[in-house]
Motif scaffolding. Structure first.
Motif, PDB file in Angstrom:
ATOM      1  N   ALA A   1       0.808  -1.222   0.000  1.00 28.45           N
ATOM      2  CA  ALA A   1       0.000   0.000   0.000  1.00 28.45           C
ATOM      3  C   ALA A   1       0.840   1.270   0.000  1.00 28.45           C
ATOM      4  CB  ALA A   1      -0.931  -0.002   1.211  1.00 28.45           C
ATOM      5  N   ALA A   2       2.062   1.180   0.489  1.00 26.29           N
ATOM      6  CA  ALA A   2       2.887   2.377   0.713  1.00 26.29           C
ATOM      7  C   ALA A   2       2.969   3.323  -0.483  1.00 26.29           C
ATOM      8  CB  ALA A   2       4.288   1.957   1.163  1.00 26.29           C
ATOM      9  N   PRO A   3       3.137   2.846  -1.719  1.00 29.23           N
ATOM     10  CA  PRO A   3       3.261   3.793  -2.837  1.00 29.23           C
ATOM     11  C   PRO A   3       1.996   4.595  -3.121  1.00 29.23           C
ATOM     12  CG  PRO A   3       4.125   1.628  -3.434  1.00 29.23           C
ATOM     13  CD  PRO A   3       3.377   1.463  -2.147  1.00 29.23           C
ATOM     14  N   TRP A   4       0.836   4.159  -2.610  1.00 26.28           N
ATOM     15  CA  TRP A   4      -0.438   4.795  -2.962  1.00 26.28           C
ATOM     16  C   TRP A   4      -1.001   5.671  -1.858  1.00 26.28           C
ATOM     17  CZ3 TRP A   4      -0.657   4.218  -7.897  1.00 26.28           C
ATOM     18  CH2 TRP A   4      -0.191   3.045  -8.488  1.00 26.28           C
ATOM     19  N   LEU A   5      -0.256   5.840  -0.775  1.00 27.33           N
ATOM     20  CA  LEU A   5      -0.789   6.601   0.355  1.00 27.33           C
ATOM     21  C   LEU A   5      -0.693   8.108   0.155  1.00 27.33           C
ATOM     22  CD1 LEU A   5       0.523   4.446   3.346  1.00 27.33           C
ATOM     23  CD2 LEU A   5      -1.666   4.302   2.132  1.00 27.33           C
ATOM     24  N   ALA A   6       0.141   8.535  -0.767  1.00 32.17           N
ATOM     25  CA  ALA A   6       0.295   9.967  -1.056  1.00 32.17           C
ATOM     26  C   ALA A   6      -0.463  10.339  -2.319  1.00 32.17           C
ATOM     27  CB  ALA A   6       1.776  10.319  -1.195  1.00 32.17           C
ATOM     28  N   ARG A   7      -0.750  11.620  -2.469  1.00 35.36           N
ATOM     29  CA  ARG A   7      -1.486  12.094  -3.650  1.00 35.36           C
ATOM     30  C   ARG A   7      -0.567  12.380  -4.826  1.00 35.36           C
ATOM     31  NH1 ARG A   7      -5.907  16.507  -1.388  1.00 35.36           N
ATOM     32  NH2 ARG A   7      -7.139  15.066  -0.103  1.00 35.36           N
ATOM     33  N   SER A   8       0.568  12.981  -4.553  1.00 32.99           N
ATOM     34  CA  SER A   8       1.445  13.427  -5.634  1.00 32.99           C
ATOM     35  C   SER A   8       2.316  12.289  -6.145  1.00 32.99           C
ATOM     36  CB  SER A   8       2.343  14.569  -5.143  1.00 32.99           C
ATOM     37  OG  SER A   8       3.231  14.110  -4.158  1.00 32.99           O
ATOM     38  N   THR A   9       2.806  12.467  -7.366  1.00 33.74           N
ATOM     39  CA  THR A   9       3.721  11.480  -7.947  1.00 33.74           C
ATOM     40  C   THR A   9       4.988  11.380  -7.125  1.00 33.74           C
ATOM     41  OG1 THR A   9       2.857  11.967 -10.147  1.00 33.74           O
ATOM     42  CG2 THR A   9       4.991  10.846 -10.028  1.00 33.74           C
ATOM     43  N   ARG A  10       5.467  12.523  -6.674  1.00 31.92           N
ATOM     44  CA  ARG A  10       6.676  12.523  -5.857  1.00 31.92           C
ATOM     45  C   ARG A  10       6.446  11.790  -4.534  1.00 31.92           C
ATOM     46  NH1 ARG A  10      10.075  17.968  -4.025  1.00 31.92           N
ATOM     47  NH2 ARG A  10      11.769  16.858  -2.938  1.00 31.92           N
ATOM     48  N   GLY A  11       5.277  12.025  -3.941  1.00 31.73           N
ATOM     49  CA  GLY A  11       4.961  11.342  -2.687  1.00 31.73           C
ATOM     50  C   GLY A  11       4.847   9.844  -2.860  1.00 31.73           C
ATOM     51  N   ARG A  12       4.286   9.430  -4.002  1.00 34.53           N
ATOM     52  CA  ARG A  12       4.165   7.998  -4.262  1.00 34.53           C
ATOM     53  C   ARG A  12       5.528   7.359  -4.486  1.00 34.53           C
ATOM     54  NH1 ARG A  12      -1.038   8.435  -8.389  1.00 34.53           N
ATOM     55  NH2 ARG A  12      -2.572   8.929  -6.748  1.00 34.53           N
TER      56      ARG A  12
ATOM     57  N   LEU B   1       8.232   8.417  -3.128  1.00 36.14           N
ATOM     58  CA  LEU B   1       8.820   8.354  -1.789  1.00 36.14           C
ATOM     59  C   LEU B   1       8.264   7.162  -1.013  1.00 36.14           C
ATOM     60  CD1 LEU B   1      10.590   9.592   0.426  1.00 36.14           C
ATOM     61  CD2 LEU B   1       8.642  11.040   1.058  1.00 36.14           C
ATOM     62  N   GLY B   2       6.935   6.935  -1.147  1.00 34.30           N
ATOM     63  CA  GLY B   2       6.327   5.797  -0.468  1.00 34.30           C
ATOM     64  C   GLY B   2       6.897   4.479  -0.960  1.00 34.30           C
ATOM     65  N   ALA B   3       7.115   4.376  -2.280  1.00 31.41           N
ATOM     66  CA  ALA B   3       7.719   3.166  -2.835  1.00 31.41           C
ATOM     67  C   ALA B   3       9.129   2.975  -2.293  1.00 31.41           C
ATOM     68  CB  ALA B   3       7.740   3.240  -4.360  1.00 31.41           C
ATOM     69  N   GLY B   4       9.870   4.075  -2.186  1.00 31.02           N
ATOM     70  CA  GLY B   4      11.223   4.002  -1.642  1.00 31.02           C
ATOM     71  C   GLY B   4      11.225   3.545  -0.195  1.00 31.02           C
ATOM     72  N   VAL B   5      10.269   4.053   0.595  1.00 39.34           N
ATOM     73  CA  VAL B   5      10.153   3.638   1.996  1.00 39.34           C
ATOM     74  C   VAL B   5       9.850   2.148   2.077  1.00 39.34           C
ATOM     75  CG1 VAL B   5       8.754   3.867   4.091  1.00 39.34           C
ATOM     76  CG2 VAL B   5       9.506   5.916   2.860  1.00 39.34           C
ATOM     77  N   ALA B   6       8.968   1.665   1.194  1.00 40.31           N
ATOM     78  CA  ALA B   6       8.630   0.243   1.186  1.00 40.31           C
ATOM     79  C   ALA B   6       9.845  -0.615   0.866  1.00 40.31           C
ATOM     80  CB  ALA B   6       7.508  -0.025   0.172  1.00 40.31           C
ATOM     81  N   VAL B   7      10.650  -0.164  -0.093  1.00 42.64           N
ATOM     82  CA  VAL B   7      11.859  -0.910  -0.464  1.00 42.64           C
ATOM     83  C   VAL B   7      12.834  -0.960   0.702  1.00 42.64           C
ATOM     84  CG1 VAL B   7      13.901  -0.899  -1.950  1.00 42.64           C
ATOM     85  CG2 VAL B   7      11.640  -0.483  -2.940  1.00 42.64           C
ATOM     86  N   VAL B   8      13.012   0.185   1.366  1.00 40.69           N
ATOM     87  CA  VAL B   8      13.934   0.247   2.513  1.00 40.69           C
ATOM     88  C   VAL B   8      13.422  -0.642   3.642  1.00 40.69           C
ATOM     89  CG1 VAL B   8      14.884   1.755   4.299  1.00 40.69           C
ATOM     90  CG2 VAL B   8      14.836   2.512   1.913  1.00 40.69           C
ATOM     91  N   ALA B   9      12.111  -0.583   3.899  1.00 39.86           N
ATOM     92  CA  ALA B   9      11.532  -1.402   4.963  1.00 39.86           C
ATOM     93  C   ALA B   9      11.687  -2.892   4.658  1.00 39.86           C
ATOM     94  CB  ALA B   9      10.058  -1.053   5.147  1.00 39.86           C
ATOM     95  N   LEU B  10      11.473  -3.249   3.394  1.00 39.08           N
ATOM     96  CA  LEU B  10      11.640  -4.650   3.001  1.00 39.08           C
ATOM     97  C   LEU B  10      13.092  -5.081   3.165  1.00 39.08           C
ATOM     98  CD1 LEU B  10      10.638  -7.295   1.807  1.00 39.08           C
ATOM     99  CD2 LEU B  10      10.864  -6.293  -0.472  1.00 39.08           C
ATOM    100  N   ALA B  11      14.008  -4.224   2.779  1.00 36.93           N
ATOM    101  CA  ALA B  11      15.431  -4.534   2.947  1.00 36.93           C
ATOM    102  C   ALA B  11      15.771  -4.716   4.422  1.00 36.93           C
ATOM    103  CB  ALA B  11      16.285  -3.438   2.330  1.00 36.93           C
ATOM    104  N   GLY B  12      15.168  -3.878   5.276  1.00 36.70           N
ATOM    105  CA  GLY B  12      15.407  -4.010   6.707  1.00 36.70           C
ATOM    106  C   GLY B  12      14.870  -5.315   7.265  1.00 36.70           C
ATOM    107  N   LEU B  13      13.663  -5.693   6.833  1.00 36.98           N
ATOM    108  CA  LEU B  13      13.091  -6.965   7.269  1.00 36.98           C
ATOM    109  C   LEU B  13      13.930  -8.140   6.789  1.00 36.98           C
ATOM    110  CD1 LEU B  13       9.316  -6.249   6.565  1.00 36.98           C
ATOM    111  CD2 LEU B  13      10.331  -6.639   8.815  1.00 36.98           C
ATOM    112  N   TRP B  14      14.413  -8.030   5.558  1.00 39.77           N
ATOM    113  CA  TRP B  14      15.242  -9.096   4.994  1.00 39.77           C
ATOM    114  C   TRP B  14      16.560  -9.222   5.770  1.00 39.77           C
ATOM    115  CZ3 TRP B  14      13.526 -11.645   0.412  1.00 39.77           C
ATOM    116  CH2 TRP B  14      14.406 -12.633  -0.065  1.00 39.77           C
ATOM    117  N   ALA B  15      17.192  -8.079   6.033  1.00 36.66           N
ATOM    118  CA  ALA B  15      18.461  -8.092   6.766  1.00 36.66           C
ATOM    119  C   ALA B  15      18.271  -8.592   8.192  1.00 36.66           C
ATOM    120  CB  ALA B  15      19.071  -6.690   6.773  1.00 36.66           C
ATOM    121  N   GLY B  16      17.197  -8.141   8.842  1.00 39.97           N
ATOM    122  CA  GLY B  16      16.933  -8.596  10.203  1.00 39.97           C
ATOM    123  C   GLY B  16      16.658 -10.086  10.258  1.00 39.97           C
ATOM    124  N   GLY B  17      15.910 -10.593   9.279  1.00 39.58           N
ATOM    125  CA  GLY B  17      15.641 -12.027   9.235  1.00 39.58           C
ATOM    126  C   GLY B  17      16.894 -12.840   8.986  1.00 39.58           C
ATOM    127  N   THR B  18      17.755 -12.323   8.100  1.00 33.24           N
ATOM    128  CA  THR B  18      19.013 -13.014   7.817  1.00 33.24           C
ATOM    129  C   THR B  18      19.887 -13.068   9.065  1.00 33.24           C
ATOM    130  OG1 THR B  18      18.943 -12.293   5.502  1.00 33.24           O
ATOM    131  CG2 THR B  18      21.085 -12.995   6.377  1.00 33.24           C
TER     132      THR B  18
END
Length: 227
Positions: A183-194, A196-213
């Protein structure tokens, strides 16, 4: 006298058939994350697209079509028991798969429809509401009618380090994390915000992956355990 569709099957009570077909196809994409493929990198963008589609259309209908496609693809093996004696039971196989898929579609329709109502207002709020509603449908079907806790959203991560998060938040919590990423990429209205949301999702996924590893590395294997 010409036959007509019942009112609830006619536009504008339902989305176009093209939108429903797209929702079913996105549901199949989400199912690609389940065993035996385990293609989470296909499933996560598909889930993101499904959330966006539901938020911009009649969410309950989109949820039903998406859930139908998802279950038909993820639970294809349900026909196997009927093939033991196909000459006797084989005719039941298509009905078993269709009814199973329709049941999943009903749960998704309920979750998406109620979630969209909770998220009234801007599109981002609807996306968030639908995501929460779909997770709630995962929880509901895990207990109602004796429970069916199979192919949850969180199961997309089985076989990956991200699955380690279930040790802290449980399978439903992992489903919530999964749809939060989608959902993260769609929570903002602007293209730039979306973006940013996609970037946050990627970083969060990387963090979950690293923590799990890290957790897998720190956990002793059977051969490492003291005797």
């Amino acid at each position: 006298m010409s036959l007509r569709w019942p009112a609830f099957l006619r536009a504008p009570c339902r989305p176009s058939w093209r939108a429903l077909a797209l929702a079913a196809l996105l549901g199949v994409g989400v199912a690609a994350g389940q065993a035996p493929l385990g293609a989470w990198f296909v499933a996560l963008p598909a889930a993101s697209g499904l959330l966006a589609l539901a938020a911009s259309s009649r969410a309950g209908w989109i949820g039903f079509a998406g859930g139908f496609g998802y279950a038909a693809a993820a639970m294809f093996w349900i026909v196997e028991p009927f093939m033991v004696e196909p000459e006797v039971f084989g005719w039941m196989a298509p009905f078993a798969l269709v009814f199973m898929a329709a049941g999943m579609g009903a749960f998704w329709a309920l979750g998406a429809g109620l979630g969209a109502r909770l998220g009234r207002g801007r599109r981002g709020a609807r996306v968030a509401g639908i995501a929460v509603g779909l997770v709630a449908s995962d929880a509901l079907r895990s207990y109602v009618f004796t429970g069916f806790p199979w192919v949850l959203f969180g199961h997309l991560w089985i076989g990956t380090p991200v699955a380690q998060a279930a040790a802290f938040v449980g399978p439903i919590g992992l489903s919530l994390l999964t749809l939060a990423l989608a959902a993260a990429p769609w929570l903002a209205r602007s293209t730039r915000g979306r973006a940013l949301g996609a970037g946050v999702a990627v970083v969060a996924l990387a963090g979950l992956w690293a923590g799990g590893t890290a957790r897998q590395t720190a956990s002793p294997t059977y051969s490492d355990a003291p005797s």
